[in-house]
Scaffold this motif. Structure first.
Motif, PDB file in Angstrom:
ATOM      1  N   CYS A   5      33.933 -20.353  22.944  1.00 30.53           N
ATOM      2  CA  CYS A   5      35.053 -21.396  23.369  1.00 30.53           C
ATOM      3  C   CYS A   5      35.785 -20.498  24.638  1.00 30.53           C
ATOM      4  CB  CYS A   5      36.513 -21.349  22.889  1.00 30.53           C
ATOM      5  SG  CYS A   5      36.013 -22.474  21.121  1.00 30.53           S
ATOM      6  N   ILE A   6      35.768 -19.357  25.444  1.00 28.44           N
ATOM      7  CA  ILE A   6      36.597 -18.209  26.191  1.00 28.44           C
ATOM      8  C   ILE A   6      35.147 -18.502  27.203  1.00 28.44           C
ATOM      9  CG2 ILE A   6      36.606 -16.388  26.621  1.00 28.44           C
ATOM     10  CD1 ILE A   6      37.256 -15.099  23.875  1.00 28.44           C
ATOM     11  N   GLY A   7      34.034 -18.361  27.148  1.00 29.69           N
ATOM     12  CA  GLY A   7      33.303 -18.724  27.842  1.00 29.69           C
ATOM     13  C   GLY A   7      33.144 -20.322  28.809  1.00 29.69           C
ATOM     14  N   SER A   8      33.687 -21.202  28.109  1.00 22.72           N
ATOM     15  CA  SER A   8      33.804 -22.826  28.052  1.00 22.72           C
ATOM     16  C   SER A   8      35.545 -22.814  29.747  1.00 22.72           C
ATOM     17  CB  SER A   8      33.836 -23.629  27.026  1.00 22.72           C
ATOM     18  OG  SER A   8      33.714 -24.879  28.155  1.00 22.72           O
ATOM     19  N   ALA A   9      35.628 -22.414  28.621  1.00 17.98           N
ATOM     20  CA  ALA A   9      36.831 -21.764  29.593  1.00 17.98           C
ATOM     21  C   ALA A   9      36.815 -21.103  31.220  1.00 17.98           C
ATOM     22  CB  ALA A   9      38.536 -21.359  29.276  1.00 17.98           C
ATOM     23  N   VAL A  10      36.228 -20.291  31.187  1.00 18.92           N
ATOM     24  CA  VAL A  10      35.404 -19.980  32.155  1.00 18.92           C
ATOM     25  C   VAL A  10      34.626 -20.773  33.146  1.00 18.92           C
ATOM     26  CG1 VAL A  10      34.524 -17.305  33.240  1.00 18.92           C
ATOM     27  CG2 VAL A  10      36.514 -17.213  31.374  1.00 18.92           C
ATOM     28  N   ILE A  11      34.133 -20.842  32.645  1.00 19.89           N
ATOM     29  CA  ILE A  11      33.186 -22.466  33.588  1.00 19.89           C
ATOM     30  C   ILE A  11      33.474 -22.584  34.005  1.00 19.89           C
ATOM     31  CG2 ILE A  11      31.571 -22.999  31.743  1.00 19.89           C
ATOM     32  CD1 ILE A  11      29.143 -22.228  33.532  1.00 19.89           C
ATOM     33  N   ALA A  12      33.729 -23.553  33.045  1.00 21.63           N
ATOM     34  CA  ALA A  12      34.720 -25.004  33.770  1.00 21.63           C
ATOM     35  C   ALA A  12      35.597 -25.100  34.276  1.00 21.63           C
ATOM     36  CB  ALA A  12      34.935 -25.962  32.426  1.00 21.63           C
ATOM     37  N   SER A  13      36.365 -23.646  34.953  1.00 15.82           N
ATOM     38  CA  SER A  13      37.453 -23.555  35.823  1.00 15.82           C
ATOM     39  C   SER A  13      36.939 -22.544  36.927  1.00 15.82           C
ATOM     40  CB  SER A  13      38.223 -22.880  35.255  1.00 15.82           C
ATOM     41  OG  SER A  13      37.989 -21.389  35.041  1.00 15.82           O
ATOM     42  N   ALA A  14      35.566 -22.450  37.082  1.00 13.93           N
ATOM     43  CA  ALA A  14      34.712 -21.798  38.243  1.00 13.93           C
ATOM     44  C   ALA A  14      35.421 -22.592  39.917  1.00 13.93           C
ATOM     45  CB  ALA A  14      33.653 -21.406  37.576  1.00 13.93           C
ATOM     46  N   MET A  15      35.245 -21.826  40.783  1.00 16.31           N
ATOM     47  CA  MET A  15      35.924 -22.422  42.406  1.00 16.31           C
ATOM     48  C   MET A  15      34.715 -21.145  43.297  1.00 16.31           C
ATOM     49  SD  MET A  15      38.344 -24.089  41.518  1.00 16.31           S
ATOM     50  CE  MET A  15      38.467 -24.752  43.474  1.00 16.31           C
ATOM     51  N   HIS A  16      34.498 -20.080  42.283  1.00 15.96           N
ATOM     52  CA  HIS A  16      33.418 -19.048  42.962  1.00 15.96           C
ATOM     53  C   HIS A  16      32.247 -19.055  41.990  1.00 15.96           C
ATOM     54  CE1 HIS A  16      36.516 -18.900  46.420  1.00 15.96           C
ATOM     55  NE2 HIS A  16      37.308 -18.436  45.432  1.00 15.96           N
ATOM     56  N   LYS A  17      31.036 -19.030  42.857  1.00 10.99           N
ATOM     57  CA  LYS A  17      29.692 -18.393  42.435  1.00 10.99           C
ATOM     58  C   LYS A  17      29.900 -17.092  41.203  1.00 10.99           C
ATOM     59  CE  LYS A  17      24.753 -17.689  43.172  1.00 10.99           C
ATOM     60  NZ  LYS A  17      23.310 -17.455  43.916  1.00 10.99           N
ATOM     61  N   GLU A  18      30.270 -16.528  41.685  1.00  9.77           N
ATOM     62  CA  GLU A  18      30.728 -15.134  40.445  1.00  9.77           C
ATOM     63  C   GLU A  18      31.585 -15.760  39.275  1.00  9.77           C
ATOM     64  OE1 GLU A  18      29.606 -13.911  45.179  1.00  9.77           O
ATOM     65  OE2 GLU A  18      31.454 -15.381  44.133  1.00  9.77           O
ATOM     66  N   GLN A  19      32.643 -16.311  39.265  1.00  4.54           N
ATOM     67  CA  GLN A  19      33.216 -16.837  38.383  1.00  4.54           C
ATOM     68  C   GLN A  19      32.173 -17.470  37.770  1.00  4.54           C
ATOM     69  OE1 GLN A  19      36.774 -18.796  38.693  1.00  4.54           O
ATOM     70  NE2 GLN A  19      36.859 -19.633  36.200  1.00  4.54           N
ATOM     71  N   PHE A  20      31.315 -18.842  38.502  1.00  3.22           N
ATOM     72  CA  PHE A  20      30.147 -19.484  36.941  1.00  3.22           C
ATOM     73  C   PHE A  20      28.413 -18.321  36.562  1.00  3.22           C
ATOM     74  CE2 PHE A  20      27.077 -22.448  36.232  1.00  3.22           C
ATOM     75  CZ  PHE A  20      27.352 -24.018  36.390  1.00  3.22           C
ATOM     76  N   ILE A  21      28.958 -16.992  37.302  1.00  4.63           N
ATOM     77  CA  ILE A  21      27.886 -16.661  36.667  1.00  4.63           C
ATOM     78  C   ILE A  21      28.814 -15.752  35.375  1.00  4.63           C
ATOM     79  CG2 ILE A  21      26.112 -14.898  36.879  1.00  4.63           C
ATOM     80  CD1 ILE A  21      26.174 -15.214  40.678  1.00  4.63           C
ATOM     81  N   ALA A  22      29.710 -15.625  35.897  1.00  6.47           N
ATOM     82  CA  ALA A  22      30.393 -14.851  34.231  1.00  6.47           C
ATOM     83  C   ALA A  22      30.822 -15.920  33.125  1.00  6.47           C
ATOM     84  CB  ALA A  22      31.197 -14.207  35.025  1.00  6.47           C
ATOM     85  N   GLY A  23      31.054 -17.096  33.666  1.00  6.34           N
ATOM     86  CA  GLY A  23      30.995 -17.937  32.766  1.00  6.34           C
ATOM     87  C   GLY A  23      29.790 -18.731  31.784  1.00  6.34           C
ATOM     88  N   ARG A  24      28.756 -18.317  32.138  1.00  2.30           N
ATOM     89  CA  ARG A  24      27.042 -18.316  31.739  1.00  2.30           C
ATOM     90  C   ARG A  24      27.037 -16.747  31.008  1.00  2.30           C
ATOM     91  NH1 ARG A  24      24.201 -22.206  31.337  1.00  2.30           N
ATOM     92  NH2 ARG A  24      22.512 -20.911  32.457  1.00  2.30           N
ATOM     93  N   PHE A  25      26.747 -16.172  31.488  1.00  2.00           N
ATOM     94  CA  PHE A  25      26.803 -14.873  30.601  1.00  2.00           C
ATOM     95  C   PHE A  25      27.635 -15.014  29.334  1.00  2.00           C
ATOM     96  CE2 PHE A  25      28.416 -10.439  29.275  1.00  2.00           C
ATOM     97  CZ  PHE A  25      27.151  -9.958  29.319  1.00  2.00           C
ATOM     98  N   ILE A  26      29.312 -15.098  29.258  1.00  2.00           N
ATOM     99  CA  ILE A  26      29.695 -14.854  28.032  1.00  2.00           C
ATOM    100  C   ILE A  26      29.095 -16.213  27.779  1.00  2.00           C
ATOM    101  CG2 ILE A  26      31.792 -15.982  27.851  1.00  2.00           C
ATOM    102  CD1 ILE A  26      33.505 -15.010  30.357  1.00  2.00           C
ATOM    103  N   LEU A  27      29.487 -16.895  27.789  1.00  2.00           N
ATOM    104  CA  LEU A  27      28.335 -18.602  26.838  1.00  2.00           C
ATOM    105  C   LEU A  27      26.978 -17.476  26.413  1.00  2.00           C
ATOM    106  CD1 LEU A  27      28.599 -21.218  28.943  1.00  2.00           C
ATOM    107  CD2 LEU A  27      29.810 -21.501  27.085  1.00  2.00           C
ATOM    108  N   GLY A  28      26.191 -17.044  27.026  1.00  2.00           N
ATOM    109  CA  GLY A  28      24.956 -16.476  26.914  1.00  2.00           C
ATOM    110  C   GLY A  28      25.342 -15.535  25.272  1.00  2.00           C
ATOM    111  N   PHE A  29      26.066 -15.178  25.548  1.00  2.00           N
ATOM    112  CA  PHE A  29      26.335 -13.862  24.423  1.00  2.00           C
ATOM    113  C   PHE A  29      27.183 -14.871  23.000  1.00  2.00           C
ATOM    114  CE2 PHE A  29      29.351 -10.436  22.484  1.00  2.00           C
ATOM    115  CZ  PHE A  29      28.751  -9.434  22.985  1.00  2.00           C
ATOM    116  N   GLY A  30      27.739 -15.441  23.593  1.00  2.64           N
ATOM    117  CA  GLY A  30      28.617 -15.884  22.946  1.00  2.64           C
ATOM    118  C   GLY A  30      27.767 -16.589  21.029  1.00  2.64           C
ATOM    119  N   VAL A  31      26.794 -17.833  21.975  1.00  3.81           N
ATOM    120  CA  VAL A  31      25.503 -18.792  21.896  1.00  3.81           C
ATOM    121  C   VAL A  31      25.115 -17.815  20.542  1.00  3.81           C
ATOM    122  CG1 VAL A  31      23.708 -19.627  21.956  1.00  3.81           C
ATOM    123  CG2 VAL A  31      25.755 -20.470  23.229  1.00  3.81           C
ATOM    124  N   SER A  32      24.142 -16.342  21.278  1.00  3.65           N
ATOM    125  CA  SER A  32      23.179 -15.605  20.964  1.00  3.65           C
ATOM    126  C   SER A  32      23.908 -14.928  19.575  1.00  3.65           C
ATOM    127  CB  SER A  32      23.186 -14.428  21.564  1.00  3.65           C
ATOM    128  OG  SER A  32      24.361 -13.583  21.822  1.00  3.65           O
TER     129      SER A  32
END
Length: 548
Positions: free
Chosen positions: A145-172
């Motif tokens: 849920c945290i990762g989804s909030a980070v990536i869906a609100s991304a305005m820059h590539k760096e934040q999008f990548i951070a959201g992808r990392f958090i999502l992968g961490f949570g799914v694992s």
């Protein structure tokens, strides 16, 4: 014992509302009984004599347990189909990859998800052992849920990548805890279908993701890609809100000294409320014989029981093989479906439609495998299924090569493109039938209770490493060598098929605890194919035949 005395004994057991043990006899005493060969005679006889009511209140609650675990898998499947579609959206490409949906920029965005998936399991195993299987699922849901909030609100590539990392961490974390949970709460006679259905959550996520992105693709703003990313937290949110209302795994309870709760679970959910139900008696005896109170699951840092004995090494080998082969059989191409469809001549609109249709047809293959999971021989299916996958990819690669040569010569033969598409669809259907039910089921079957959480965590690490190779190398390879990339998987699938034939240990038809004797045998592959005999009498009684 004579045939008449067997009948009398069966009648006495029925009179006392549930047999206290399973009858043993010899072949000469049975004249009118049907003989059946099974992998575990005691289990087959117990489940026949102590059959569950599939529509009881307790069974319905077990189905709910299965569904909540299924939602954990949905989170992973949603991402696969979501990123496939988003990677073809104009507003996403302009904001994050400078209009190019292949190459190194896309490789980083896709593969960072697997970096989270490689790091997360090191926390997931100890967390799931310490706080229970439900605790692991809840923690994973919160992180997603945290990762989804980070990536869906991304305005820059760096934040999008951070959201992808958090999502992968949570799914694992979720995918470590959920399969352990579902296989440990499932009655032994339903284990295959429960655990196999769990991994079909991939399609429970991928089909809605494909449908949602098909709709949002027409939006002419950043909402085109933001809305699907917001919906990514829905399955995880449901898990987070409901998981604490479910019963905990009886194996985890017993391993943590909560014997009475574990026995009460078995009686209520596996024994129709009868403590002397033969399934409950069999499971409880095996639980007490095999589950330790001082094993490595009590020490967060100790992974030694994954490889410190002959049996443990064989168990972990099965986990590693499924982790590697389940990710590296050509299925990683699915993240780049739109590019594959474009390479064989389909326009953008049709690419999104085909992405949805491919998810649906693959789900049909997976659900067919699920329906057979409690009697489907793992070794035979993995060997033959992987080889047929190689054949389908070879046909797809050959027809893709023909399409490319025709395109260079300025000629168009639609039948070539349609043939390549059909072969690719059949590959996904066969892969889904072969691997989707077993990717979660087979590793958790092979692991012992004390090592299941950490073993599944290490399975997640292996999956993450090979997913990273797929997602980082895939777009670069498709950009540089295009359809020729497919032929790498053709050859590798043939190798996988041979390895499965030589090394795969059969697990169907046995209790989780009984598999210890199989893996402890000098040759576990040979031991796993040994069959025993039960007799089913006209009266409905069941006996184990000792001298068949």
């Amino acid at each position: 014992m004579s045939h008449s005395s067997i009948e009398k004994h069966e009648a006495e057991k029925s009179h006392h509302h549930g047999p206290s043990h399973i009858e043993h006899t010899n072949a000469s005493a049975l004249h009118d009984a049907e003989k059946r060969q099974v992998h575990n005679a005691a289990l087959a006889a117990a489940t026949a004599a102590g059959a569950l009511n599939p529509w009881s209140k307790e069974s319905l609650l077990l189905y709910l347990c299965c569904f909540i675990a299924f939602l954990c898998s949905c989170a992973n499947g949603y991402d696969g189909s979501l990123m496939t579609a988003i990677n073809g959206m104009d507003f996403y490409k302009r904001r994050f990859v400078n209009g190019n949906n292949l190459g190194e920029g896309t490789s980083i965005i896709f593969s960072i998800y697997t970096i989270g998936g490689i790091i997360g399991p090191w926390f997931a195993g100890p967390l799931t052992d310490k706080f229970g299987r439900r605790g692991g699922m809840a923690a994973g849901g919160l992180v997603i849920c945290i990762g989804s909030a980070v990536i869906a609100s991304a305005m820059h590539k760096e934040q999008f990548i951070a959201g992808r990392f958090i999502l992968g961490f949570g799914v694992s974390i979720m995918t470590c805890a959920a399969p352990s949970y579902i296989i440990e709460v499932a009655p032994p006679q339903w284990r295959g279908r429960f655990a196999a259905f769990y991994n079909c959550g991939w399609f429970g996520g991928s089909i809605p993701a494909a449908a949602i992105t098909l709709g949002t693709e027409k939006i002419k703003s950043d909402l085109q890609w933001r809305l699907p990313l917001i919906f990514q937290c829905v399955p995880a949110g449901v898990v987070l809100l409901t998981v604490w209302f479910l019963p905990e795994s009886p194996r985890w309870l017993l391993a943590n000294g909560r014997d009475a709760e574990a026995k009460a679970f078995l009686t209520k959910y596996h024994g129709n409320g009868q403590e002397n139900n033969p399934v409950v008696e069999l499971e409880w005896r095996e639980f007490q014989d095999s589950i330790k109170l001082d094993a490595s699951d009590k020490r967060w840092w100790d992974y030694s029981e994954l490889f410190n004995t002959h049996a443990a090494r064989w168990r972990f080998l099965m986990v590693v093989l499924m982790g590697v082969f389940g990710q590296f059989s050509g299925n990683g191409l699915g993240y780049f479906n739109l590019t594959i469809y474009e390479n064989i001549g389909y326009d953008t609109s049709m690419q999104f439609i085909l992405n949805l249709v491919n998810s649906i047809t693959s789900a049909v293959g997976a659900l067919t495998g699920v329906s057979l999971a409690d009697r489907m021989p793992r070794r035979k299916v993995l060997t033959i299924g992987t080889f047929v996958c190689a054949i389908m990819l070879a046909i797809n690669g050959g027809l893709s090569a023909k399409w490319a040569s025709n395109e260079a010569a300025n000629t168009v033969d639609l039948k070539v493109g349609q043939g390549a598409l059909a072969a690719y669809f059949f590959f996904n259907i066969i892969y889904s039938f072969t691997y989707t039910p077993l990717q979660a089921l087979f590793p958790v079957e092979c692991l012992a209770t004390e090592t299941r959480a950490k073993g599944m965590a290490m399975y997640g690490v292996v999956v993450g490493i090979f997913s990273f190779i797929n997602l980082y190398a895939g777009p670069i390879a498709l950009d540089n060598i295009k359809y020729k990339y497919i032929f790498i998987f053709v050859g590798w699938d043939v190798v996988e098929s041979v390895i499965w034939y030589l090394l795969c240990v059969e697990t169907v038809g046995r209790t989780l605890e009984e598999l210890e004797a199989i893996f402890d045998a000098p040759n576990p592959v040979r031991a796993s194919t040994h069959l025993e005999t039960i007799a089913i009498k006209r009266s409905g009684g069941v006996a184990i035949v000792d001298d068949a």
